[in-house]
Write a protein that holds these residues in place. Structure first.
Motif, PDB file in Angstrom:
ATOM      1  N   ASN A  45      -3.213  -2.231 -10.029  1.00  0.00           N
ATOM      2  CA  ASN A  45      -3.617  -1.168  -9.108  1.00  0.00           C
ATOM      3  C   ASN A  45      -5.142  -1.090  -9.113  1.00  0.00           C
TER       4      ASN A  45
ATOM      5  N   THR B  63       0.851  -1.182   0.000  1.00  0.00           N
ATOM      6  CA  THR B  63       0.000   0.000   0.000  1.00  0.00           C
ATOM      7  C   THR B  63       0.888   1.234   0.000  1.00  0.00           C
TER       8      THR B  63
ATOM      9  N   ASN C  51      -2.151   6.937  -5.077  1.00  0.00           N
ATOM     10  CA  ASN C  51      -1.456   6.326  -6.208  1.00  0.00           C
ATOM     11  C   ASN C  51      -0.191   7.101  -6.531  1.00  0.00           C
ATOM     12  N   THR C  52       0.797   6.399  -7.030  1.00  0.00           N
ATOM     13  CA  THR C  52       2.003   7.016  -7.550  1.00  0.00           C
ATOM     14  C   THR C  52       2.029   6.768  -9.054  1.00  0.00           C
TER      15      THR C  52
ATOM     16  N   GLY D 144       8.157   2.631  -5.888  1.00  0.00           N
ATOM     17  CA  GLY D 144       7.223   3.585  -6.482  1.00  0.00           C
ATOM     18  C   GLY D 144       7.976   4.830  -6.908  1.00  0.00           C
TER      19      GLY D 144
ATOM     20  N   THR E 160      -7.176   2.815  -4.984  1.00  0.00           N
ATOM     21  CA  THR E 160      -6.209   3.863  -4.666  1.00  0.00           C
ATOM     22  C   THR E 160      -5.178   3.393  -3.642  1.00  0.00           C
ATOM     23  N   GLY E 161      -3.912   3.477  -4.032  1.00  0.00           N
ATOM     24  CA  GLY E 161      -2.802   3.133  -3.152  1.00  0.00           C
ATOM     25  C   GLY E 161      -2.530   1.649  -2.995  1.00  0.00           C
ATOM     26  N   SER E 162      -3.362   0.799  -3.540  1.00  0.00           N
ATOM     27  CA  SER E 162      -3.227  -0.651  -3.368  1.00  0.00           C
ATOM     28  C   SER E 162      -2.636  -1.280  -4.628  1.00  0.00           C
ATOM     29  N   TYR E 163      -1.481  -1.894  -4.471  1.00  0.00           N
ATOM     30  CA  TYR E 163      -0.787  -2.529  -5.588  1.00  0.00           C
ATOM     31  C   TYR E 163      -0.603  -4.008  -5.265  1.00  0.00           C
TER      32      TYR E 163
END
Length: 97
Positions: free
Chosen positions: A46, A14, A24-25, A70, A49-52
């Motif tokens: 992805n 995250t 997000n990046t 990132g 949001t923010g979860s990879y």
């Protein structure tokens, strides 16, 4: 985390901004260093949001290192590891064996 040889390993990270909110990046990569010190990359998704997330199916027994990086709007990195066991070997050996 330990898994058996050939099992799919779920990987996740995250990303958060400076206030601690998921964000997000621009780009996230996932590099796995295998026990023989070779490397491979996993395809990263992805979904939120923010979860990879990524998955990896190991082909070697031993310690695997996972490096998330990132770049872009948020620069971040995270390192984790997992161990792969050989499921064909008995995990407990009795005295009679």
């Amino acid at each position: 985390m330990a898994t058996d040889l050939g099992d799919v390993v779920p990987l996740a990270v995250t990303v958060k901004d400076s206030s601690g909110t998921a964000a997000n990046t621009t780009t996230v990569s996932c590099t796995i260093t295998l026990p023989d010190l070779t490397t491979t990359t996993a395809s990263v998704t992805n979904a939120t949001t923010g979860s990879y997330t990524a998955t990896y199916t190991p082909t070697q027994v031993g310690l695997h290192r996972v490096r998330w990086v990132g770049t872009g709007t948020i620069v971040a990195s995270y390192t984790d590891d997992f161990t792969v066991d050989d499921a064909t070997l008995p995990s407990i050996v009795g005295l009679s064996e």
